[in-house]
Design an enzyme around this catalytic site. Structure first.
Site, PDB file in Angstrom:
ATOM      1  N   TYR A  18     -69.698 -33.000 -31.169  1.00 17.89           N
ATOM      2  CA  TYR A  18     -69.927 -34.407 -31.549  1.00 17.89           C
ATOM      3  C   TYR A  18     -71.445 -35.283 -31.060  1.00 17.89           C
ATOM      4  O   TYR A  18     -71.924 -35.826 -31.744  1.00 17.89           O
ATOM      5  CB  TYR A  18     -68.772 -35.123 -30.643  1.00 17.89           C
ATOM      6  CG  TYR A  18     -68.676 -36.566 -30.823  1.00 17.89           C
ATOM      7  CD1 TYR A  18     -68.585 -37.349 -32.008  1.00 17.89           C
ATOM      8  CD2 TYR A  18     -69.052 -37.120 -29.664  1.00 17.89           C
ATOM      9  CE1 TYR A  18     -68.537 -38.689 -31.863  1.00 17.89           C
ATOM     10  CE2 TYR A  18     -68.759 -38.972 -29.382  1.00 17.89           C
ATOM     11  CZ  TYR A  18     -68.746 -39.617 -30.567  1.00 17.89           C
ATOM     12  OH  TYR A  18     -68.601 -40.823 -30.654  1.00 17.89           O
ATOM     13  N   ASP A  39     -60.967 -46.183 -46.444  1.00 16.36           N
ATOM     14  CA  ASP A  39     -60.497 -44.851 -45.395  1.00 16.36           C
ATOM     15  C   ASP A  39     -59.688 -43.650 -46.174  1.00 16.36           C
ATOM     16  O   ASP A  39     -59.120 -43.883 -47.381  1.00 16.36           O
ATOM     17  CB  ASP A  39     -59.892 -45.371 -44.362  1.00 16.36           C
ATOM     18  CG  ASP A  39     -59.702 -44.650 -42.979  1.00 16.36           C
ATOM     19  OD1 ASP A  39     -59.514 -43.582 -42.998  1.00 16.36           O
ATOM     20  OD2 ASP A  39     -60.028 -45.243 -42.081  1.00 16.36           O
ATOM     21  N   GLY A  68     -59.693 -46.700 -38.426  1.00 16.37           N
ATOM     22  CA  GLY A  68     -59.943 -46.130 -37.294  1.00 16.37           C
ATOM     23  C   GLY A  68     -59.799 -47.202 -35.923  1.00 16.37           C
ATOM     24  O   GLY A  68     -59.634 -48.364 -36.218  1.00 16.37           O
ATOM     25  N   GLN A  69     -60.070 -46.682 -34.696  1.00 19.64           N
ATOM     26  CA  GLN A  69     -59.936 -47.500 -33.685  1.00 19.64           C
ATOM     27  C   GLN A  69     -60.855 -48.723 -33.926  1.00 19.64           C
ATOM     28  O   GLN A  69     -60.473 -49.869 -33.394  1.00 19.64           O
ATOM     29  CB  GLN A  69     -60.241 -46.812 -32.343  1.00 19.64           C
ATOM     30  CG  GLN A  69     -59.687 -47.671 -31.168  1.00 19.64           C
ATOM     31  CD  GLN A  69     -60.642 -46.874 -29.945  1.00 19.64           C
ATOM     32  OE1 GLN A  69     -61.120 -45.952 -29.969  1.00 19.64           O
ATOM     33  NE2 GLN A  69     -60.283 -47.574 -28.658  1.00 19.64           N
ATOM     34  N   LYS A 122     -74.240 -36.499 -33.419  1.00 23.77           N
ATOM     35  CA  LYS A 122     -74.776 -38.023 -33.211  1.00 23.77           C
ATOM     36  C   LYS A 122     -76.322 -38.091 -33.068  1.00 23.77           C
ATOM     37  O   LYS A 122     -76.823 -38.907 -33.363  1.00 23.77           O
ATOM     38  CB  LYS A 122     -73.753 -38.617 -32.330  1.00 23.77           C
ATOM     39  CG  LYS A 122     -72.415 -38.995 -32.509  1.00 23.77           C
ATOM     40  CD  LYS A 122     -72.426 -40.126 -33.731  1.00 23.77           C
ATOM     41  CE  LYS A 122     -71.018 -40.454 -33.902  1.00 23.77           C
ATOM     42  NZ  LYS A 122     -70.825 -41.538 -35.218  1.00 23.77           N
TER      43      LYS A 122
HETATM   44  N1  SER Z   1     -65.374 -42.292 -26.740  1.00 30.43           N
HETATM   45  C1  SER Z   1     -66.099 -41.259 -27.376  1.00 30.43           C
HETATM   46  C2  SER Z   1     -65.604 -40.072 -26.894  1.00 30.43           C
HETATM   47  O1  SER Z   1     -64.772 -40.028 -25.959  1.00 30.43           O
HETATM   48  C3  SER Z   1     -67.484 -41.374 -26.643  1.00 30.43           C
HETATM   49  O2  SER Z   1     -68.296 -41.927 -27.698  1.00 30.43           O
HETATM   50  O3  SER Z   1     -65.682 -39.185 -27.684  1.00 30.43           O
END
Ligand code: SER
Length: 314
Positions: free
Chosen positions: A143, A35, A14-15, A147
């Site tokens: 998300y 991955d 990933g990034q 988290k």
């Molecule tokens: N870069 C993330 C997002 O935009 C934020 O944690 O979802």
């Protein structure tokens, strides 16, 4: 070279993972990249890569046992914009994935875990300027919800199970090696690629939308510094606020224009605008600075210069 630890990076393509894996391989001799996706050349050619789905518990446990893993960086996640399109998947990957990794650590004797949190744990009722370490948190993306719950699980495993778990709340991360992962802050990456390619960018956020951001080299260095800090200095076991630069698309465009004078931008905000507006504009990271010495290096113009030198027009 540190040979005492064997590190597993989950989400290594990933990034963040693609750069963190390479940085860790400069310090540690045993860094296993894992991955679901195909690795890029750098990750594949510099050490062991294994195909791993973090939701597959037997395969996760098998890997940890087989390689005698002592530290895990668990980065696999569905980010904010992708998560809104598939909430069920985001919850499963982000929550079940973390819980399985936490259990694997306890049951198989992994000593240390890094897990990233995010500015998305905050929501519309959070103070938006200089958001404190401890404040109101009512995230309204799946998300952010996953988290925030994850932060509580991490703290719980530290308190009740003695797991040495460490975490930071990343702001928007900007880099050129691997594309963004489907986040609301991805515009701040895309803008450099489009600037180089077309001298123009149509931004999916409005011009005055201010968000906390960070250049990837700062994020990687900070992550490793946190993981290498003496345990007694790491007092927050949910997740630390860390901050670097806050800017708007308009300010970022002005920074690009200093290098590419013909660059132009227009704005076509979409569903991501509402997400951005629910997040902080700037972050107070004084607790991370005091506890383990966090300090960013790049400012907006420094990052712009480096990005424009390194992004390649496809
Ligand atoms: N870069 C993330 C997002 O935009 C934020 O944690 O979802």
């Amino acid at each position: 070279m540190n040979t005492a630890d064997t590190i597993l990076v989950i989400g290594a393509c990933g990034q963040i993972g693609s750069e963190l894996t390479m940085a860790l391989r400069k310090i540690y001799s045993n860094v296993i990249a894992a991955d679901l996706k195909e690795p890029g050349n750098e990750v594949r050619d510099s050490g062991l890569f294994i195909r791993l789905d973090v939701l597959n518990k037997p395969s996760l446990y098998e890997t940890v046992k087989k390689y005698n893993i002592t530290q895990i960086y668990h980065l696999a996640a569905i980010l904010s914009a992708t998560g809104e399109k598939n909430p069920e998947l985001a919850w499963r990957v982000n929550m079940k994935g973390l819980r399985q990794v936490l259990d694997a650590c306890i049951e198989l004797g992994v000593k240390k875990l890094f897990w990233p949190s995010t500015i998305a744990v905050f929501g519309p009722t959070t103070p938006r300027q200089n958001t404190p370490q401890w404040t109101v948190m009512e995230p309204n993306t799946i998300y952010g919800i996953s988290k925030q719950a994850g932060e509580r699980w991490c703290d719980y495993y530290f308190q009740k199970r003695n797991l040495d778990v460490r975490s930071v709340r990343y702001p928007g991360l900007i880099s050129y090696k691997t594309p963004g992962g489907g986040g609301t802050t991805d515009y701040a990456i895309d803008i450099y690629f489009e600037a180089k390619k077309n001298n123009h960018y149509t931004c999916f956020l409005a011009e005055h939308t201010r968000l906390p951001m960070m250049y990837m080299p700062d994020a990687i260095r900070g992550t490793i510094e946190l993981m290498e800090a003496p345990a007694e200095k790491v007092k927050v076991r949910s997740s630390y606020n860390i901050s670097a630069i806050s800017f708007t698309p308009e300010e970022q465009a002005a920074s690009i224009k200093k290098v590419l004078t013909d660059f132009s931008i227009d704005y076509a905000p979409d569903f991501r605008q509402k997400i951005a507006e629910s997040w902080p504009e700037s972050i107070d990271d004084s607790v991370a600075r005091a506890d383990w010495g966090w300090k960013p290096e790049y400012d907006l113009d420094g990052m712009t210069k480096d990005m424009l030198e390194n992004v390649t027009a496809p």
